[in-house]
Design a protein around this motif. Structure first.
Motif, PDB file in Angstrom:
ATOM      1  N   ASN A  92       7.034  -6.047   4.917  1.00 59.07           N
ATOM      2  CA  ASN A  92       7.924  -6.659   3.934  1.00 59.07           C
ATOM      3  C   ASN A  92       8.802  -7.731   4.573  1.00 59.07           C
ATOM      4  O   ASN A  92       9.039  -8.797   3.986  1.00 59.07           O
ATOM      5  N   THR A  93       9.286  -7.460   5.767  1.00 58.63           N
ATOM      6  CA  THR A  93      10.152  -8.415   6.453  1.00 58.63           C
ATOM      7  C   THR A  93       9.374  -9.661   6.861  1.00 58.63           C
ATOM      8  O   THR A  93       9.869 -10.792   6.698  1.00 58.63           O
ATOM      9  N   TYR A  94       8.178  -9.485   7.384  1.00 58.09           N
ATOM     10  CA  TYR A  94       7.356 -10.638   7.756  1.00 58.09           C
ATOM     11  C   TYR A  94       7.137 -11.556   6.557  1.00 58.09           C
ATOM     12  O   TYR A  94       7.180 -12.790   6.690  1.00 58.09           O
ATOM     13  N   PHE A  95       6.912 -10.972   5.403  1.00 57.89           N
ATOM     14  CA  PHE A  95       6.651 -11.767   4.201  1.00 57.89           C
ATOM     15  C   PHE A  95       7.928 -12.172   3.453  1.00 57.89           C
ATOM     16  O   PHE A  95       7.856 -12.647   2.319  1.00 57.89           O
ATOM     17  N   GLY A  96       9.065 -11.991   4.083  1.00 60.28           N
ATOM     18  CA  GLY A  96      10.309 -12.519   3.531  1.00 60.28           C
ATOM     19  C   GLY A  96      10.984 -11.649   2.505  1.00 60.28           C
ATOM     20  O   GLY A  96      11.849 -12.128   1.755  1.00 60.28           O
ATOM     21  N   ARG A  97      10.681 -10.342   2.457  1.00 58.21           N
ATOM     22  CA  ARG A  97      11.313  -9.453   1.483  1.00 58.21           C
ATOM     23  C   ARG A  97      11.861  -8.202   2.185  1.00 58.21           C
ATOM     24  O   ARG A  97      11.482  -7.074   1.849  1.00 58.21           O
ATOM     25  N   PRO A  98      12.775  -8.381   3.132  1.00 56.97           N
ATOM     26  CA  PRO A  98      13.306  -7.212   3.842  1.00 56.97           C
ATOM     27  C   PRO A  98      14.116  -6.288   2.949  1.00 56.97           C
ATOM     28  O   PRO A  98      14.336  -5.126   3.291  1.00 56.97           O
ATOM     29  N   GLU A  99      14.578  -6.808   1.795  1.00 58.68           N
ATOM     30  CA  GLU A  99      15.410  -6.018   0.894  1.00 58.68           C
ATOM     31  C   GLU A  99      14.599  -5.171  -0.079  1.00 58.68           C
ATOM     32  O   GLU A  99      15.168  -4.346  -0.816  1.00 58.68           O
ATOM     33  N   LEU A 100      13.293  -5.319  -0.107  1.00 63.22           N
ATOM     34  CA  LEU A 100      12.461  -4.588  -1.058  1.00 63.22           C
ATOM     35  C   LEU A 100      12.591  -3.087  -0.805  1.00 63.22           C
ATOM     36  O   LEU A 100      12.387  -2.624   0.316  1.00 63.22           O
ATOM     37  N   PRO A 101      12.951  -2.312  -1.833  1.00 66.93           N
ATOM     38  CA  PRO A 101      13.166  -0.874  -1.624  1.00 66.93           C
ATOM     39  C   PRO A 101      11.933  -0.162  -1.063  1.00 66.93           C
ATOM     40  O   PRO A 101      10.797  -0.445  -1.451  1.00 66.93           O
ATOM     41  N   ILE A 102      12.194   0.763  -0.149  1.00 66.38           N
ATOM     42  CA  ILE A 102      11.161   1.612   0.450  1.00 66.38           C
ATOM     43  C   ILE A 102      11.617   3.054   0.278  1.00 66.38           C
ATOM     44  O   ILE A 102      12.791   3.374   0.473  1.00 66.38           O
ATOM     45  N   ALA A 103      10.701   3.919  -0.090  1.00 59.61           N
ATOM     46  CA  ALA A 103      11.022   5.335  -0.250  1.00 59.61           C
ATOM     47  C   ALA A 103       9.863   6.165   0.270  1.00 59.61           C
ATOM     48  O   ALA A 103       8.755   5.664   0.466  1.00 59.61           O
ATOM     49  N   GLY A 104      10.134   7.461   0.485  1.00 65.95           N
ATOM     50  CA  GLY A 104       9.101   8.347   1.005  1.00 65.95           C
ATOM     51  C   GLY A 104       9.159   9.719   0.368  1.00 65.95           C
ATOM     52  O   GLY A 104      10.161  10.094  -0.248  1.00 65.95           O
ATOM     53  N   PRO A 105       8.103  10.493   0.516  1.00 65.92           N
ATOM     54  CA  PRO A 105       8.052  11.815  -0.110  1.00 65.92           C
ATOM     55  C   PRO A 105       8.928  12.827   0.624  1.00 65.92           C
ATOM     56  O   PRO A 105       9.010  12.818   1.838  1.00 65.92           O
ATOM     57  N   LYS A 106       9.579  13.674  -0.154  1.00 68.07           N
ATOM     58  CA  LYS A 106      10.340  14.789   0.404  1.00 68.07           C
ATOM     59  C   LYS A 106       9.632  16.082   0.013  1.00 68.07           C
ATOM     60  O   LYS A 106       8.955  16.149  -1.002  1.00 68.07           O
ATOM     61  N   GLY A 107       9.765  17.097   0.814  1.00 68.74           N
ATOM     62  CA  GLY A 107       9.047  18.328   0.531  1.00 68.74           C
ATOM     63  C   GLY A 107       7.608  18.235   1.002  1.00 68.74           C
ATOM     64  O   GLY A 107       7.277  17.476   1.917  1.00 68.74           O
ATOM     65  N   LYS A 108       6.739  18.983   0.354  1.00 70.24           N
ATOM     66  CA  LYS A 108       5.350  19.061   0.779  1.00 70.24           C
ATOM     67  C   LYS A 108       4.599  17.796   0.417  1.00 70.24           C
ATOM     68  O   LYS A 108       4.585  17.359  -0.730  1.00 70.24           O
ATOM     69  N   ALA A 109       3.944  17.183   1.427  1.00 72.98           N
ATOM     70  CA  ALA A 109       3.161  15.962   1.214  1.00 72.98           C
ATOM     71  C   ALA A 109       2.231  15.777   2.402  1.00 72.98           C
ATOM     72  O   ALA A 109       2.492  16.290   3.499  1.00 72.98           O
ATOM     73  N   PRO A 110       1.137  15.031   2.246  1.00 77.74           N
ATOM     74  CA  PRO A 110       0.246  14.763   3.388  1.00 77.74           C
ATOM     75  C   PRO A 110       0.979  14.027   4.503  1.00 77.74           C
ATOM     76  O   PRO A 110       1.898  13.240   4.255  1.00 77.74           O
ATOM     77  N   ASN A 111       0.562  14.292   5.727  1.00 79.27           N
ATOM     78  CA  ASN A 111       1.142  13.644   6.908  1.00 79.27           C
ATOM     79  C   ASN A 111      -0.020  13.233   7.806  1.00 79.27           C
ATOM     80  O   ASN A 111      -0.589  14.064   8.517  1.00 79.27           O
ATOM     81  N   MET A 112      -0.366  11.942   7.769  1.00 82.92           N
ATOM     82  CA  MET A 112      -1.557  11.472   8.476  1.00 82.92           C
ATOM     83  C   MET A 112      -1.278  10.158   9.192  1.00 82.92           C
ATOM     84  O   MET A 112      -0.734   9.222   8.599  1.00 82.92           O
ATOM     85  N   GLY A 113      -1.660  10.081  10.452  1.00 80.77           N
ATOM     86  CA  GLY A 113      -1.529   8.859  11.223  1.00 80.77           C
ATOM     87  C   GLY A 113      -2.820   8.057  11.223  1.00 80.77           C
ATOM     88  O   GLY A 113      -3.773   8.373  10.506  1.00 80.77           O
ATOM     89  N   ALA A 114      -2.849   7.004  12.023  1.00 77.48           N
ATOM     90  CA  ALA A 114      -4.018   6.123  12.118  1.00 77.48           C
ATOM     91  C   ALA A 114      -4.682   6.327  13.468  1.00 77.48           C
ATOM     92  O   ALA A 114      -4.033   6.198  14.509  1.00 77.48           O
ATOM     93  N   SER A 115      -5.981   6.601  13.462  1.00 82.80           N
ATOM     94  CA  SER A 115      -6.689   6.886  14.713  1.00 82.80           C
ATOM     95  C   SER A 115      -6.710   5.687  15.654  1.00 82.80           C
ATOM     96  O   SER A 115      -6.751   5.843  16.878  1.00 82.80           O
ATOM     97  N   GLN A 116      -6.659   4.450  15.095  1.00 82.52           N
ATOM     98  CA  GLN A 116      -6.708   3.243  15.942  1.00 82.52           C
ATOM     99  C   GLN A 116      -5.350   2.888  16.550  1.00 82.52           C
ATOM    100  O   GLN A 116      -5.242   1.932  17.314  1.00 82.52           O
ATOM    101  N   LYS A 117      -4.304   3.614  16.169  1.00 82.49           N
ATOM    102  CA  LYS A 117      -2.960   3.441  16.728  1.00 82.49           C
ATOM    103  C   LYS A 117      -2.344   2.074  16.411  1.00 82.49           C
ATOM    104  O   LYS A 117      -1.474   1.594  17.138  1.00 82.49           O
ATOM    105  N   TRP A 118      -2.746   1.470  15.293  1.00 82.52           N
ATOM    106  CA  TRP A 118      -2.135   0.189  14.953  1.00 82.52           C
ATOM    107  C   TRP A 118      -0.690   0.312  14.452  1.00 82.52           C
ATOM    108  O   TRP A 118       0.106  -0.619  14.667  1.00 82.52           O
ATOM    109  N   PRO A 119      -0.286   1.420  13.796  1.00 81.65           N
ATOM    110  CA  PRO A 119       1.143   1.510  13.471  1.00 81.65           C
ATOM    111  C   PRO A 119       2.020   1.528  14.722  1.00 81.65           C
ATOM    112  O   PRO A 119       3.110   0.932  14.749  1.00 81.65           O
ATOM    113  N   GLU A 120       1.539   2.202  15.765  1.00 73.70           N
ATOM    114  CA  GLU A 120       2.273   2.224  17.029  1.00 73.70           C
ATOM    115  C   GLU A 120       2.404   0.810  17.604  1.00 73.70           C
ATOM    116  O   GLU A 120       3.462   0.432  18.138  1.00 73.70           O
TER     117      GLU A 120
END
Length: 340
Positions: A92-120
């Motif tokens: 969002n910041t790269y594309f010029g919208r750092p203020e765009l709201p971001i939210a995430g799940p609370k409680g039970k939800a899937p938790n999965m990373g990326a095998s290629q480690k690109w988020p890291e």
């Protein structure tokens, strides 16, 4: 740290890049002619992490937002993995919208990373304020706040991940945000839901089976039209080669594809583009790109089936425009530089 790709791979993608460039302006003109005339207000719900087509989908959203075709209202994570929200913020910041709201799940939800480690790679390379997804506001409260503030039947929700949040939204009760239940709030405020989910006419697809209970609840109870982009659509639309070969582009989107594509033999011709199709249709509509088959999606455990019904509440995409032309349009949007 990013490993450099071998010279043969770079030469291969450069050749494809130059062969494709002849058609670029034609397709840019084409894509400009078939957009909707009215701006779409959209919430994007993403599991960004298990696969990297979500990164391309967010790029498509921002590119079309800068064209005035869509007003992004929020990007909401359906994946509890710690790096999901920081990744969204970086994009969002790269594309010029750092203020765009971001939210995430609370409680039970899937938790999965990326095998290629690109988020890291992204969180190491790009500055960000959010350190972990758990720091973000609650997904359901964010949905309720945003929907309550919008005009009736005005919001398009595009989900390109697990159906966890949308199931919880339907089950939410009246509160200080709105006197409406989640079901009634969706019915009043949402125009349509576009979902990258399922395989048609029958299938077993990742986004559905990871939280099949939520998927069944959403697809059986959702009170507005649902348009599905099935597994079989995005599977045929390969993107990423031109993106990686563009030497004038330095973006987190390119960085992700440059890191992840060489790690899988099946991505030698480009990564399959499931999520980008849902975003494209959510903003521009299916017309000119796809035909629609109307009916009703029926869940059978973690699998889905289909019942034809010309008056049904659901529709799934079927091919109209050649897949290579769709890939050109989508990848051109993914290569957008944005207002950093």
């Amino acid at each position: 740290m990013i490993k450099f790709m071998n010279p043969q791979y770079i030469l291969s993608i450069k050749m494809k890049y130059y062969l494709a460039s002849f058609f670029l302006l034609v397709n840019l003109h084409c894509s400009a002619q078939i957009s909707r005339t009215q701006q779409v207000s959209m919430i994007l719900d993403t599991d960004i992490g298990p696969d990297y087509d979500d990164v391309g989908a967010i790029a498509v959203m921002h590119a079309l937002a800068d064209r005035g075709e869509v007003k992004p209202l929020a990007v909401i994570a359906s994946n509890q993995n710690a790096l999901v929200a920081p990744t969204i913020e970086i994009l969002n910041t790269y594309f010029g919208r750092p203020e765009l709201p971001i939210a995430g799940p609370k409680g039970k939800a899937p938790n999965m990373g990326a095998s290629q480690k690109w988020p890291e790679m992204l969180v190491d390379k790009y500055p960000h304020k959010i350190k972990s997804t758990e720091e973000t506001p609650d997904a359901i409260q964010t949905y309720r706040k945003i929907l309550a503030a919008q005009p009736d039947q005005s919001v398009t929700i595009v989900t390109i991940g697990f159906l966890t949040n949308l199931s919880n939204l339907l089950e939410s009760e009246p509160d200080k945000i709105s006197t409406l239940s989640g079901m009634d709030l969706v019915k009043r405020k949402v125009k349509e839901l576009v979902s990258m989910a399922g395989g048609f006419p029958n299938g077993r697809e990742f986004n559905v089976y990871i939280d099949s209970t939520a998927s069944e609840k959403v697809f059986s109870k959702w009170p507005t039209q649902i348009i599905f982009s099935g597994f079989e659509i995005g599977k045929e639309i390969k993107t990423g080669l031109r993106l990686v070969a563009d030497q004038n582009l330095d973006s987190p989107v390119k960085g992700v594809y440059a890191l992840a594509m060489p790690q899988s033999k099946e991505d030698e011709q480009g990564r399959m583009s499931w999520d980008q199709t849902a975003v494209l249709v959510g903003i521009r509509g299916a017309q000119h790109y796809f035909d629609l088959k109307r009916g009703k999606m029926v869940m059978d455990g973690a699998k889905n089936a289909w019942r034809d019904d010309p008056m049904g509440p659901h529709a799934y995409l079927t091919p109209e425009m050649p897949f290579n032309e769709l890939a050109m349009i989508i990848e051109t949007l993914m290569m957008y530089r944005g207002g950093k």
